[in-house]
Structures are given as C-alpha cells and as structure tokens.
Design an enzyme around this catalytic site. Structure first.
Site, PDB file in Angstrom:
ATOM      1  N   LYS A   1       0.846  -1.202   0.000  1.00  0.00           N
ATOM      2  CA  LYS A   1       0.000   0.000   0.000  1.00  0.00           C
ATOM      3  C   LYS A   1       0.878   1.248   0.000  1.00  0.00           C
ATOM      4  CE  LYS A   1      -3.909   1.965   2.626  1.00  0.00           C
ATOM      5  NZ  LYS A   1      -4.758   1.821   3.837  1.00  0.00           N
TER       6      LYS A   1
ATOM      7  N   SER B   1      -9.764   1.746   2.656  1.00  0.00           N
ATOM      8  CA  SER B   1      -8.883   2.504   1.799  1.00  0.00           C
ATOM      9  C   SER B   1      -7.827   1.676   1.060  1.00  0.00           C
ATOM     10  CB  SER B   1      -8.162   3.571   2.635  1.00  0.00           C
ATOM     11  OG  SER B   1      -7.338   2.971   3.617  1.00  0.00           O
TER      12      SER B   1
ATOM     13  N   SER C   1     -10.013  -0.655   6.802  1.00  0.00           N
ATOM     14  CA  SER C   1      -9.390  -0.540   5.479  1.00  0.00           C
ATOM     15  C   SER C   1      -8.666  -1.772   4.950  1.00  0.00           C
ATOM     16  CB  SER C   1      -8.427   0.636   5.457  1.00  0.00           C
ATOM     17  OG  SER C   1      -9.167   1.819   5.330  1.00  0.00           O
TER      18      SER C   1
HETATM   19  N1  GLN Z   1     -13.227   4.097   6.104  1.00  0.00           N
HETATM   20  C1  GLN Z   1     -12.683   4.486   7.379  1.00  0.00           C
HETATM   21  C2  GLN Z   1     -12.254   5.940   7.303  1.00  0.00           C
HETATM   22  O1  GLN Z   1     -12.514   6.536   6.332  1.00  0.00           O
HETATM   23  C3  GLN Z   1     -11.522   3.609   7.732  1.00  0.00           C
HETATM   24  C4  GLN Z   1     -10.301   3.925   6.966  1.00  0.00           C
HETATM   25  C5  GLN Z   1      -9.138   3.070   7.354  1.00  0.00           C
HETATM   26  O2  GLN Z   1      -9.297   2.010   7.959  1.00  0.00           O
HETATM   27  N2  GLN Z   1      -7.949   3.546   7.048  1.00  0.00           N
HETATM   28  O3  GLN Z   1     -11.696   6.481   8.201  1.00  0.00           O
END
Ligand code: GLN
Length: 513
Positions: free
Chosen positions: A98, A173, A197
C-alpha cells in the site's frame, strides 16, 4: 552478473515462462515450494507478475507506482538466496505494498497530491522486514488519500476498480492492495486498517485480509492517519499465506514504542487445529438491521458451517455500547488526523506552493491545494473536537465511550474464543454511488470500526456471494490471538470453496492474457 550467467539465466527463463505464468495463480506457499525446486526462478515469477499486472492496470488501476527495476533486482537476489539454501517462506514471492508505507527511494504518495514526488530516505519497518525475507515488491498500491475512505475513490491518482465488476469499487482505503490480489497479479499484499481498510476491501474483493492486534505490527515509517487505531496487515487468498506474511512483519520494533514485546507464534503450525469445541459468539447488535438480505444469508450459511465443524455457537451475546462506534470513531480518528497532518506545511515534505505574498500564504495555499476534500473535512472536524470548550464535550466523551466499548468486547471474549459478524452491511457498490454522501460512505465500516476502537485482531474471509459479488465474514479474536482467527479461517476453507473462486471480469474484458 557475469555474461555466461545471464545467458544461462535467459535460457532457463525461456524454458520456464509458461510455468511461471501458471504458478502465479497458486497461493504464495505453493509458489515458494516450486521456487525451492528450481523449476521456476524468482526472476521468471517476477516477470510474470509484472506482465500480468501491466496487462490489468488499464482496467483495474490498482497501483500508483510500479517498481519493475526494484522487483527484478530483488528477484535476482532471491534467486541467489534460493541457490544458497537460506530462503525464507517469502523469498521470491511477488507482493504489493500500500502506498501509505514508506519505501526507500521509491515515491510514497499516501494517495495524496501533497506527497507527489516524495521519496522517503528509509523503509518503514515492515518493508525492511519483507526485504530481509527476500520478498519481491512489484509496486505501490492505490488507496484513498491518507487512508481516509472506503472505496479508493478519494485517491488523488484516480479510483481502483473491483475485478469482480469493473463498474464497482474495490472497497478502501486499501483498495489497490485487495484488487491486485483478487485479480491474481500478486499472491500477497500489505494494507493498513484504521477502521476497516483491510477487512472491508478484502470482503468486497473476495479475499482474506487481517487486521492484527494493536501493537502486534510496527507502524514505524507508515504515513500516520490515526495513530491509536491503525495497524499494518496482510492480504492473501488463503489462511496459510496470510499466516506467513503476518509472521514476517509481526513483532516488537525498537523504533515503535507501541509494539508489544511479545514473541510471534508459529501461525502456520497452529492452522490445522480445527475449530472443534471453540466457543463462537454472534453479537446481536452486529447482525441487526441494515444488512442486505444476500449478505445476511451468506453469513448465516457460514455460521451453520462453523456449527457443523464442531464449534459452539452462542447467539446470546451483546455489546450494548457498540452502536456508538461510528460517532466515537469519527471524533477520535479525525482528532488524531488533524494533529498528524499538521506536518504538511509545504516546508518539510512533498508539495509546496510558492505563489503567495508571504510564508503564511504559501502554507495556506499548500494545504488548500495539496489536500483533497475528505482530508480537509477530517482536519476541520478534528480541530473542532480538540478545541478549547469542545474538547470535554466531544473528544474526552468519545474516549470514555471507547473504554466502555473495549470493556464490553473484553467481557464477551472472556467466555468466547471468537466473535463472528458480517464484515460489511452490503456488497461492492457502484463507482460514484456514495461519493456525494460522506455519511453513507462512513456506514460501510459499521462492523469493522468497533474492532479498531477495542484494539483487537480481526479478519475478513470470503463466505459466499450476493448478486454475483463476494461477501465477507468477520472473525474477531482476543488480543494477540491472531492464530485462533487464522485457524478458524483455515478450517472453514477446508469445507467450502469460496476462497477458490476467481473474478472473470478481466478475462471477459479481454484484458487478461
Ligand atoms: N473508512 C474508514 C475511514 O474513512 C476507515 C479507513 C481506514 O481504515 N484507514 O476512516
């Protein structure tokens, strides 16, 4: 490499090309076995992975940066390691990382225009560990800007597409990492999980993704979003692969004081122990309303399967405060983000605007143009929640409720080995569908956020399909008991074939060779 060497290498490679392409479809542990026999070289496998990834990229856009030169150099080093006989289980295995994880001399953008062109001077600890293990990084995977989002549409570099249906999101994400594994470009990938994410994109792409216990894996060199919630973790197609990758990255790191000084268990050795006699709880608040019927059906089917395998199912489990997870998360995460993102001032990192009349104007322009809308929204919410007069009412209150939620999980896990829930309320949604509605986007993490709030380990495993799209089952374990989660995932995969299904969207589109 001497000339004679490269000539024989090229001949070897030509003879094994077809095999390398086919080997790419096998799990990493099978790839490792074949690499050890010498029937396929790490270089041939790396070339096959790069070729497939390149062929898929126009349709998928799973990567921000491909690193072919690095990959081939690492593959040659892996071949030397294999010849010397000191290979690890990851030597020569292609992997995606990532683009939130710092990689020495390789552009690390965090999905943001703010960090375009930023080349870190060091590797983050997990990437350093992968290098030492001989893994082959093929590229930096796409993500929502600074890991804020659930669809990878907030990337400043354009969205990633779901390999099961190119008109849909892969989740986020860590959407790029999940999509490339699901599409067979690489067998393994790393993501990060702050509120879902890793698990949410794993569910939406039909693969396995695991968020480790807070403190299990080093965050040194990971671009920070919400430091008290996030962890780096593995994506793979089966439990053995995820166990191998977790073992390689886990463990105490002197560079990250939040890592636990605990030994890392042999996760692979534990895999075969089955689930007979395990006590599995199904928290009623997390299997309530708002779940798509097809998702509920697949999850109920999986619960029945665990019962058949000899686990004791208990549906009389309650986490009374878990309903407050969304507001708690969306106060704590933005608060931490507002502090962590203060460092992007145009002086120290990446993008810098220089067209204002003075320093403050440059700083303001840097932040106005470098950050996307969702990131700005988080910074504003966080700054507000931390400001004098509102700190007690919002931030402090959220921290208190966080403690309640954590205690309720601890209580439930005192009498249960695992808690099972759907990973997401629905299957992969259409690109653009939730872009105009931040709250609807936040809701896709309803079942994963509580686990970060409690700091516990959890995985998503494929457990069926609804409307032709993958459904994920979430397995939540006790702190530092990732082994129990992986063992349950392995047992379930032994009697089902969901994890073996492959998307056909790319093949049908004629993209895949
Ligand atoms: N979707 C969640 C957010 O927008 C989690 C994102 C993540 O786990 N990095 O914060």
């Amino acid at each position: 490499m001497a000339d004679g060497d490269s000539a024989s290498h090229a001949a070897f490679q030509a003879a094994s090309e077809v095999t390398a392409e086919r080997l790419l479809d096998s799990p990493a542990h099978e790839q490792a076995r074949v690499l050890r026999t010498g029937a396929v070289s790490a270089r041939a496998l790396a070339e096959a992975a790069l070729a497939r990834v390149r062929a898929q990229e126009p349709a998928l856009h799973a990567y921000i940066t491909l690193t072919p030169d690095e990959a081939l150099a690492q593959a040659d080093a892996a071949d030397a390691q294999l010849r010397r006989g000191d290979a690890t289980p990851l030597t020569g295995i292609p992997i995606a990382v990532k683009d939130l994880l710092s990689t020495r001399d390789v552009e690390t953008t965090a999905g943001s225009a703010m960090l375009r062109g930023f080349r870190p001077i060091v590797d983050c600890t997990v990437v350093a560990r992968l290098r030492a293990a001989g893994a082959v990084m093929v590229g930096k995977a796409n993500l929502d800007e600074f890991a804020m989002g659930s669809s990878t549409e907030y990337s400043a570099y354009g969205p990633t597409h779901n390999p099961w249906d190119l008109g849909r999101v892969p989740g986020g994400s860590s959407g790029g990492s999940a999509a490339t594994v699901a599409a067979g470009g690489v067998p393994l990938a790393l993501g990060t999980d702050t509120g879902g994410s890793i698990r949410q994109p794993a569910a939406l792409c039909g693969i396995l993704g695991l968020k480790p216990t807070y403190g299990r894996v080093s965050r040194f060199g990971v671009v920070a979003f919400a430091s008290s919630l996030e962890q780096v973790g593995p994506f793979g197609r089966d439990a053995e692969d995820v166990a191998l990758l977790l073992a390689a990255i886990a463990g105490h790191d002197p560079l990250d004081a939040t890592t636990a000084p605990l030994p890392v268990p042999d996760y692979v050795a534990e895999l075969g122990r089955g689930v007979e006699g395990l006590r599995i709880g199904v928290p009623r608040e997390l299997l309530g309303e708002g779940i798509e019927p097809g998702v509920r059906e697949a999850v109920e089917g999986a619960l029945a399967e665990f019962a058949r395998l000899g686990a004791h199912l208990d549906r009389d489990v309650s986490l009374p405060s878990v309903g407050a997870s969304l507001p708690v998360y969306y106060l704590i995460a933005p608060s931490e983000a507002s502090a962590n993102l203060a460092r992007y001032d145009g002086v120290k990192y990446g993008f810098s605007a220089h067209d204002g009349p003075g320093m403050w104007d440059d700083m303001e322009q840097t932040r106005a143009r470098g950050f996307g809308d969702e990131v700005k929204r988080r910074i504003m919410i966080g700054t507000y929640a931390l400001s004098t007069g509102y700190y007690d009412a919002y931030y402090l209150k959220a921290q208190k409720v966080r403690t309640l939620i954590r205690r309720e999980f601890e209580q439930a896990l005192a009498t249960h080995d695992l808690l099972l829930t759907p990973t997401t309320p629905g299957v992969a949604f259409k690109l653009g569908e939730k872009l105009g509605d931040p709250l609807a986007m936040y809701l896709s993490d309803l079942f994963t956020l509580p686990v970060n709030i409690a700091g516990l380990p959890a995985a998503s495993i494929p457990c069926g399909f609804a409307e032709g799209l993958p459904v994920g089952l979430q397995l939540i374990g006790r702190a530092f008991e990732e082994g129990t989660i992986l063992r349950a995932a392995h047992a379930y995969a032994g009697v089902t074939d969901w994890h073996l299904r492959r998307p056909s969207a790319l093949a049908a589109g004629g993209v895949r060779a």
